[in-house]
Design a protein around this motif. Structure first.
Motif, PDB file in Angstrom:
ATOM      1  N   UNK A   1       4.746   3.835   2.765  1.00 18.64           N
ATOM      2  CA  UNK A   1       4.542   2.566   2.059  1.00 18.64           C
ATOM      3  C   UNK A   1       4.353   1.478   3.106  1.00 18.64           C
ATOM      4  N   UNK A   2       3.319   0.629   2.907  1.00  9.95           N
ATOM      5  CA  UNK A   2       3.055  -0.496   3.796  1.00  9.95           C
ATOM      6  C   UNK A   2       3.169  -1.800   3.021  1.00  9.95           C
ATOM      7  N   UNK A   3       3.912  -2.754   3.581  1.00 12.27           N
ATOM      8  CA  UNK A   3       4.081  -4.063   2.960  1.00 12.27           C
ATOM      9  C   UNK A   3       3.743  -5.138   3.990  1.00 12.27           C
TER      10      UNK A   3
ATOM     11  N   UNK B   1       0.816  -1.201   0.000  1.00 12.50           N
ATOM     12  CA  UNK B   1       0.000   0.000   0.000  1.00 12.50           C
ATOM     13  C   UNK B   1       0.850   1.251   0.000  1.00 12.50           C
ATOM     14  N   UNK B   2       0.286   2.312  -0.551  1.00  7.62           N
ATOM     15  CA  UNK B   2       0.928   3.625  -0.589  1.00  7.62           C
ATOM     16  C   UNK B   2      -0.050   4.630  -0.006  1.00  7.62           C
ATOM     17  N   UNK B   3       0.413   5.468   0.911  1.00  8.98           N
ATOM     18  CA  UNK B   3      -0.467   6.490   1.470  1.00  8.98           C
ATOM     19  C   UNK B   3       0.259   7.834   1.529  1.00  8.98           C
ATOM     20  N   UNK B   4      -0.545   8.896   1.438  1.00  5.22           N
ATOM     21  CA  UNK B   4      -0.017  10.258   1.478  1.00  5.22           C
ATOM     22  C   UNK B   4      -1.006  11.121   2.245  1.00  5.22           C
ATOM     23  N   UNK B   5      -0.501  11.924   3.178  1.00  7.01           N
ATOM     24  CA  UNK B   5      -1.331  12.830   3.971  1.00  7.01           C
ATOM     25  C   UNK B   5      -0.802  14.252   3.832  1.00  7.01           C
ATOM     26  N   UNK B   6      -1.672  15.134   3.395  1.00  5.70           N
ATOM     27  CA  UNK B   6      -1.359  16.556   3.275  1.00  5.70           C
ATOM     28  C   UNK B   6      -2.060  17.269   4.431  1.00  5.70           C
ATOM     29  N   UNK B   7      -1.285  17.740   5.399  1.00  5.81           N
ATOM     30  CA  UNK B   7      -1.846  18.218   6.660  1.00  5.81           C
ATOM     31  C   UNK B   7      -1.634  19.721   6.807  1.00  5.81           C
ATOM     32  N   UNK B   8      -2.729  20.417   7.052  1.00  3.09           N
ATOM     33  CA  UNK B   8      -2.660  21.839   7.358  1.00  3.09           C
ATOM     34  C   UNK B   8      -2.850  22.058   8.860  1.00  3.09           C
TER      35      UNK B   8
END
Length: 943
Positions: free
Chosen positions: A796-798, A750-757
């Protein structure tokens, strides 16, 4: 939310998904899916009618229902990870129910002599739970003995992909999902929010919850509109047992354990009991209780939070001080569950679920402090030196703290045709009650030379024999106090769901509303004494105890602890001579009012969402709107040359904001065994209470008077909360691929991305030669939490799991589980040119377990790893405080004498892993705490 979001896109998708709501048929197929050998329910089994393209998931009791079917004959398929697919022909009439039960046999590829039980079956159940979910989800389920694999809920979740646990005194405490601070994740019990018993954070300490009163733990990583929005990390859901899950509709279980702690030689013990029964096939009750008593030691070395420069210009960094702590800890956990369920017919399910946990923590903390950085620095080298006027303290603190969590939820769901109506009302109360928190402190009477040596990683400070003489330590300070932090939680929730079937498409529309009212208060009373007016000096030698001669096991050296105050003797002396102790008014006011506050927070939420299945793809879309209305009360404490009003003035604050949170998720079954998932979600993270309340502690002292102008200059320091803080806002993107392997395994990426304000960091500002509130300051330090600019997290999660049941002979008993998460995070903060990682964000998190199960024997060797992470910011990158890498090896063995009786043995922290902090660089040790290993053995009985 951010302007580039398009919240109404998701709402429009939900409306489109929900458009075809008409149905023309009234026949249905109902039944239960169980495991053939034991009759145990198989929750979340996938049930299909291929001719109509219809798919449903069985509930937690294995029950399923396929409604709105035209009359005719159908082949119904049931699929479960590790059990393959079973088919049955079913005939449906024009109206009414056609009942068809499914009993699934041995796992695919299993040899005849291998029985699917224990940890192996628990793994299979968790895999099916993940596969059947339409969100990104992980879970840990109890085995068929009704036990989760660890002692508390926090340690159990440390086995999950993308999850790490921060420890307290060697026990797993706070769960971080994908490295996000636990305060930015939800914790629920049976789907209902619980409060935090700690006032300075929204984190829920999961070491307060015994694992053996739970049936499952879930980690939901991608939010859907029907879940609370305060979940930047995700949601941890603790699931309590239901007797309807049991194949016989009744059970009784009991466990007992006894152990050994190597460092202090203590013997922990505990036990649990559970009972459940179904009466008249309609009324179910579950009662369970758990008790554990753990007494143990830990040894601690501290050098102050950051390393600092010595007084000489250009010198190397050195520890701020040296502190030695010898903890003696006793932790008692009590857990109770009382669940009542009533199912008058197949369309009505009512429940009253109750959970109560009480966690008692008694800590005695003898401490020795070398405050060696005083006077002149002589004989300095790159790694050593001597300060001419070292000071020191010997003290003992004893604290008794009780944390309790109460959750009581009354609700149910009703099926009316194609509509399901779910409703609940929840009352929760959490407390952190500290009946006493007392300290007795003695200081070195005369300043003496002290030398430091940092040439070894375990650096030392030498103060000579004078520092070990108790007659040289005079009374310095006593503090006696208590505190009560309470939070009351009231929740009302109503949800409507309508299933639909249209051509080759099916799905549902769901909408609802939720109201959360919570009130959190903190009240501390602390009296500080800084003088003794007796006829003779009050010396440490009058109340001393000699320290452990084997304190701090180390491969390279032993630290000499020496004498310290015996708590009971010092406490008795104080009570016998209380009228001769002098009160420090300033410290008493600061400690009694500085942490007192009241917070009233109301959250009103509504959502609409839809799910649509088109062929092998499932789409979920919708939007959630949450309005938060908060009021605060706290105290403004201003000390002018040590004096402050008593009581200080009370101040108030408020904050009101609305968040629009759209979500869009997709699950695509490329093949029956391969799933692709994608999600675009939006979540928030509310500030902690301590950050948000408008408290202020302002210390002002006159510095000098300008001879030319007559202006008085002051020095000052402010520590304050901030009621203007905005919540963190995160846009989250997820993509994952899952390949379910035969006979019972999973390979995932899995691939994750967080854009945090609006990330929140503690800002320290130094003002020089400036006016502030009517005074001129030569220097004013202001410390306050503030919203920084932005932050990003990429990860990235494996994962890999497999049970090798198709191998020959004893090899068929082996299985393996491996997971790894890599994250890269950065945030822009105040007064720093360089970016910093997020708090609590480890770059590498991994878990590995090798197990073998056959003929009633189960062996499991597990290793969990977490790389370093940022704990707090210093004045510069060289002084930022990090928690160092942590890797722990555990072993568990069990043997099943019969289906009713089993025994187990486990060893934790085999490799004697410490908790370690460093200052800016791994070579600069800031703190090291050791626990050694501990073992536990026990028996389980169930029928």
């Amino acid at each position: 939310m951010k302007r580039h979001h398009y919240p109404f896109v998701a709402a429009a998708v939900a409306a489109a998904l929900a458009a075809p709501l008409s149905s023309a048929w009234a026949g249905e197929i109902v039944g239960r899916v169980t495991e053939a050998a034991t009759g145990r329910a198989l929750p979340n089994a996938t049930v299909r009618v291929p001719q109509l393209g219809r798919t449903v998931q069985a509930d937690r009791s294995g029950d399923y229902r396929i409604a709105d079917l035209p009359a005719g004959s159908y082949t119904v398929e049931v699929e479960y990870v590790g059990f393959g697919t079973v088919k049955q022909d079913v005939t449906v009439a024009d109206t009414g129910e056609a009942r068809q039960a499914f009993a699934l046999g041995a796992a695919v590829g299993d040899l005849e002599e291998v029985t699917v039980t224990g940890y192996r079956l628990a793994q299979i159940t968790a895999l099916q739970d993940k596969k059947s979910s339409k969100t990104l989800k992980e879970s840990v389920t109890a085995d068929d003995a009704g036990k989760l694999p660890d002692q508390n809920a926090g340690e159990t979740l440390a086995r999950v992909v993308g999850v790490a646990v921060s420890t307290d005194q060697g026990e797993g405490r706070y769960v971080t999902i994908r490295g996000i601070d636990a305060a930015l994740s939800n914790v629920t019990i049976d789907g209902q929010l619980i409060g935090s018993p700690e006032g300075d954070t929204r984190r829920v300490a999961l070491d307060t919850v015994p694992a053996n009163i739970l049936s499952k733990l879930e980690v939901i990583k991608s939010a859907t509109p029907d879940l609370d929005g305060n979940a930047i990390g995700g949601t941890v859901n603790l699931v309590t047992p239901s007797v309807f899950d049991d194949p016989d509709g009744r059970f009784f279980s009991a466990t007992a354990d006894y152990g050994y702690y190597d460092l202090g030689g203590q013997n922990p013990w505990g036990g649990s009991v559970g009972w459940g029964n179904v009466f008249n096939d309609r009324f179910g009750i579950v009662l369970s209780a758990s008790y554990s008593d753990r007494e143990f030691n830990s040894h601690n070395l501290q050098g102050g939070d950051p390393w600092v420069e010595s007084d000489d210009e250009g010198s190397a960094l050195i520890p701020d001080e040296m502190g030695l702590r010898d903890y003696l800890i006793r932790r008692v956990r009590k857990g109770f569950v009382a669940n009542l369920e009533f199912r008058p017919n197949d369309n009505v399910k009512l429940h009253w679920r109750n959970l109560y946990n009480r966690y008692e923590d008694t800590e005695e903390q003898p401490e020795v402090v070398y405050d060696y950085r005083n006077g002149d620095l002589e004989n300095q080298t790159a790694t050593s030196g001597t300060f001419t006027e070292g000071e020191g303290e010997r003290l003992n603190t004893k604290r008794f703290e009780i944390q309790s969590i109460l959750s009581s939820s009354l609700g149910g769901d009703v099926q009316i045709g194609d509509w399901n109506i779910a409703f609940s009302g929840t009352y929760g109360k959490t407390e952190q009650d500290t009946p006493y928190d007392n300290e007795y402190n003695f200081e070195l009477g005369d300043e003496i030379p002290m030398s430091y040596d940092t040439s070894d990683y375990f650096w030392v400070v030498d103060a000579g024999p004078e520092f070990q003489d108790p007659d040289n330590f005079e009374f310095n300070q006593a503090a006696r106090g208590h505190q009560l932090i309470e939070e009351e939680l009231r929740i009302a929730q109503l949800d409507f769901k309508r299933d639909f079937d249209w051509s080759d498409k099916s799905g549902f529309l769901k909408f609802g509303a939720k109201y959360i009212s919570r009130e959190n208060t903190s009240d501390q009373d602390m009296i500080v004494y800084d003088g003794f007016d007796g006829e003779d000096d009050y010396l440490l030698s009058q109340v001393m105890r000699q320290g452990d001669p084997d304190f701090y096991r180390s491969e390279r050296n032993y630290y000499t602890f020496g004498p310290y105050p015996d708590y009971d003797l010092a406490d008795r002396f104080f009570r016998d001579n209380e009228d001769q102790f002098e009160i420090d008014d300033a410290d008493t006011i600061a400690n009694s009012y500085g942490v007192d506050y009241r917070v009233k927070e109301d959250v009103t939420a509504g959502y609409i969402m839809g799910q649509l299945e088109i062929g092998s793809a499932t789409f979920i879309g919708g939007v959630r709107v949450e309005q938060t209305d908060t009021d605060f009360d706290a105290y403004d404490i201003v000390f002018l040359d040590g004096d402050a009003p008593n009581p200080p003035p009370q101040v108030t604050g408020s904050k009101k904001y609305t968040n629009v949170l759209p979500d869009l998720l997709m699950t695509w079954a490329v093949r029956d065994d391969v799933l692709v998932r994608a999600a675009w979600t939006n979540t928030i993270g509310r500030p902690s209470y301590e950050q948000n309340v408008p408290f202020r502690i302002f210390e002002i002292e006159e510095d000098f008077v300008d001879d030319d102008t007559g202006i008085v200059f002051y020095e000052g320091a402010i520590e304050a909360g901030n009621s203007d803080l905005d919540p963190l806002e995160s846009t989250n993107y997820d993509v994952a691929v899952e390949w379910y392997l035969q006979p019972a395994g999973l390979l995932s990426a899995g691939l994750f991305y967080k854009d945090i304000e609006n990330p929140i960091f503690n800002r320290i500002q130094i003002l020089e030669d400036e006016d502030f509130e009517g005074r001129r300051y030569s220097e004013l330090e202001i410390q306050q939490p503030q919203n920084a600019q932005t932050g990003e997290i990429l990860g990235v999660e494996l994962g890999f799991q497999q049970q090798f049941t198709s191998l020959p002979s004893f090899l068929s008993g082996f299985g393996v589980s491996i997971s790894y998460t890599w994250t890269d995070s950065e945030a822009t903060v105040f007064d720093r040119d360089e970016k910093v990682p997020f708090f609590m964000q480890s770059e590498h998190v991994g878990n590995a377990a090798l197990f073998w199960e056959q003929h009633g024997v189960e062996l499991r060797l597990a290793y969990s790893y977490r790389s370093e992470y940022l704990d707090s910011l210093g004045d510069s990158a060289a002084q930022d405080l990090y928690v160092d890498t942590h890797g722990q090896l555990d072993f568990k063995a069990s043997y099943e004498f019969s289906k009713q009786l089993s025994t187990f043995f486990q060893v934790q922290n085999i490799n004697d892993e410490p908790l370690r902090f460093y200052s800016g660089d791994k070579s600069r040790l800031a703190e090291n705490e050791i626990y050694s290993w501990n073992a536990l053995a026990g028996m389980s009985f169930k029928f």
